[in-house]
Enzyme design. Structure first.
Site, PDB file in Angstrom:
ATOM      1  CG  ASP A   1      60.851  -6.201  -7.478  1.00 46.21           C
ATOM      2  OD1 ASP A   1      61.603  -5.962  -8.455  1.00 46.21           O
ATOM      3  OD2 ASP A   1      61.118  -7.044  -6.608  1.00 46.21           O
TER       4      ASP A   1
ATOM      5  CG  HIS B   1      63.608  -1.375 -16.533  1.00 48.92           C
ATOM      6  ND1 HIS B   1      63.197  -1.693 -15.255  1.00 48.92           N
ATOM      7  CD2 HIS B   1      64.834  -1.953 -16.688  1.00 48.92           C
ATOM      8  CE1 HIS B   1      64.137  -2.430 -14.663  1.00 48.92           C
ATOM      9  NE2 HIS B   1      65.127  -2.605 -15.515  1.00 48.92           N
TER      10      HIS B   1
ATOM     11  CG  LEU C   1      48.964  12.117  -6.198  1.00 42.85           C
ATOM     12  CD1 LEU C   1      48.299  11.239  -5.143  1.00 42.85           C
ATOM     13  CD2 LEU C   1      49.191  11.268  -7.463  1.00 42.85           C
TER      14      LEU C   1
HETATM   15  C1  IPE Z   1      63.719  -2.555  -5.017  1.00 43.63           C
HETATM   16  O1  IPE Z   1      63.706  -3.502  -6.030  1.00 43.63           O
HETATM   17  C2  IPE Z   1      64.038  -1.216  -5.565  1.00 43.63           C
HETATM   18  C3  IPE Z   1      63.107  -0.644  -6.545  1.00 43.63           C
HETATM   19  C4  IPE Z   1      61.955  -1.129  -6.920  1.00 43.63           C
HETATM   20  C5  IPE Z   1      63.525   0.596  -7.098  1.00 43.63           C
HETATM   21  P1  IPE Z   1      64.908  -4.523  -6.242  1.00 43.63           P
HETATM   22  O2  IPE Z   1      64.450  -5.466  -7.274  1.00 43.63           O
HETATM   23  O3  IPE Z   1      66.165  -3.777  -6.533  1.00 43.63           O
HETATM   24  O4  IPE Z   1      65.014  -5.186  -4.815  1.00 43.63           O
HETATM   25  P2  IPE Z   1      65.865  -6.425  -4.269  1.00 43.63           P
HETATM   26  O5  IPE Z   1      67.308  -6.061  -4.393  1.00 43.63           O
HETATM   27  O6  IPE Z   1      65.515  -7.611  -5.112  1.00 43.63           O
HETATM   28  O7  IPE Z   1      65.431  -6.594  -2.865  1.00 43.63           O
HETATM   29  C1  IPE Z   2      61.994  -3.070 -10.519  1.00 41.46           C
HETATM   30  O1  IPE Z   2      62.054  -4.141 -11.378  1.00 41.46           O
HETATM   31  C2  IPE Z   2      62.591  -1.824 -11.134  1.00 41.46           C
HETATM   32  C3  IPE Z   2      63.849  -1.375 -10.520  1.00 41.46           C
HETATM   33  C4  IPE Z   2      64.458  -1.937  -9.526  1.00 41.46           C
HETATM   34  C5  IPE Z   2      64.450  -0.204 -11.107  1.00 41.46           C
HETATM   35  P1  IPE Z   2      63.307  -5.109 -11.409  1.00 41.46           P
HETATM   36  O2  IPE Z   2      64.254  -4.609 -12.464  1.00 41.46           O
HETATM   37  O3  IPE Z   2      63.893  -5.280 -10.080  1.00 41.46           O
HETATM   38  O4  IPE Z   2      62.631  -6.445 -11.905  1.00 41.46           O
HETATM   39  P2  IPE Z   2      63.019  -7.930 -11.471  1.00 41.46           P
HETATM   40  O5  IPE Z   2      62.935  -7.990  -9.983  1.00 41.46           O
HETATM   41  O6  IPE Z   2      64.387  -8.181 -11.978  1.00 41.46           O
HETATM   42  O7  IPE Z   2      61.981  -8.754 -12.149  1.00 41.46           O
HETATM   43 MG    MG Z   3      63.567  -6.649  -8.580  1.00 40.10          MG
END
Ligand code: IPE
Ligand code: IPE
Ligand code: MG
Length: 253
Positions: A22, A39, A133
């Site tokens: 995240d 990303h 792995l």
């Molecule tokens: C969780 O991240 C899902 C992934 C990392 C793929 P999110 O950023 O979507 O989670 P929430 O919605 O903030 O909990």
């Molecule tokens: C996690 O990073 C990646 C996915 C959920 C695909 P986020 O896109 O949720 O990044 P933040 O939480 O907005 O910083």
């Molecule tokens: Mg996120």
């Protein structure tokens, strides 16, 4: 279920690490860049962490790439994430194979284009005998979905008479989850500062050690992972026993 031989040992390396990657969006926003850049930077971290785990004693690395709730994001971001997933898979599969990494996907694939579903199956077959792995990518994954699909399969088997309702137990449910055959995660890591599970491996995390860090996923590196493993190794996994029982057991091992 915890592996019996591991149950009481301390100072051992995790066999299975599961990560919620995240913070990509915030990493980009901090730099006044579009989320897409975050990303892309996140994919680089995936490569580095995977390579590190393949060379270490980690047996399984599960990465949460796209949740069943991430469809709620703006269409343009969902499209970008899908395109990034497809292009990364195409670009990296031969290298993963050369590095002796077995690839496996968990999640509801039916929502993906046929071409992507085909590529996913092909890459799983290509790498199925690899042993350095097991890299599990959770895409369109949700812990609730996983349990529902397991219960459906069990119900179908009961309907045909292949199973009886008396056969339902924890082991049977585990055998029908998307992670069947894999050990449960020993260590869960979430980057990005949030302290929640976000519908990740709900059943499988029952006794997993949790580690949360504010480091954003694109900044997460080998040192960050080593910090998490160090924290894991300093914990006493009791699985319901008392601390004393664990220490006595350790002495007798
Ligand atoms: C969780 O991240 C899902 C992934 C990392 C793929 P999110 O950023 O979507 O989670 P929430 O919605 O903030 O909990
Ligand atoms: C996690 O990073 C990646 C996915 C959920 C695909 P986020 O896109 O949720 O990044 P933040 O939480 O907005 O910083
Ligand atoms: Mg996120």
């Amino acid at each position: 279920m915890p592996n019996k031989s591991q149950e009481f040992q301390s100072d051992i390396n995790p066999r299975h690490i599961a990560i919620i990657m995240d913070g990509n969006g915030r990493w980009a926003q901090k730099r006044f860049m579009p989320r897409a850049i975050g990303h892309r930077a996140g994919v680089k971290t995936v490569k580095k962490i995977t390579e590190y785990c393949a060379k270490s004693s980690v047996e399984v690395l599960t990465l949460f790439a796209f949740s069943s709730e991430n469809w709620r994001r703006p269409e343009s971001e969902v499209k970008l994430l899908m395109a990034l997933f497809m292009s990364s898979l195409q670009r990296e599969i031969d290298k993963l194979h050369t590095n002796n990494i077995r690839l496996r996907f968990i999640g509801d694939r039916s929502a993906f284009p046929e071409s992507l579903q085909k590529k996913m199956i092909e890459s799983e077959i290509q790498t199925q005998a690899n042993t350095a792995l097991t890299l599990v990518i959770a895409v369109n994954y949700g812990g609730h979905w996983d349990m529902c699909q397991a219960f459906k399969k069990i119900a179908e088997n009961i309907a045909t008479g292949a199973l009886d309702k008396q056969d339902i137990n924890e082991q049977l449910i585990e055998q029908h989850l998307s992670t069947a055959g894999l050990p449960d995660p020993d260590l869960f890591i979430r980057t990005g500062g949030e302290q929640r599970v976000s519908n990740f491996l709900l059943w499988q995390l029952a006794y997993t050690e949790m580690y949360f860090t504010t480091t954003l996923w694109p900044d997460f590196d080998q040192n960050s992972l080593e910090d998490a493993i160090k924290s894991f190794k300093g914990r006493q996994r009791r699985f319901g026993h008392t601390s004393e029982q664990v220490l006595n057991k350790l002495v007798s091992l």
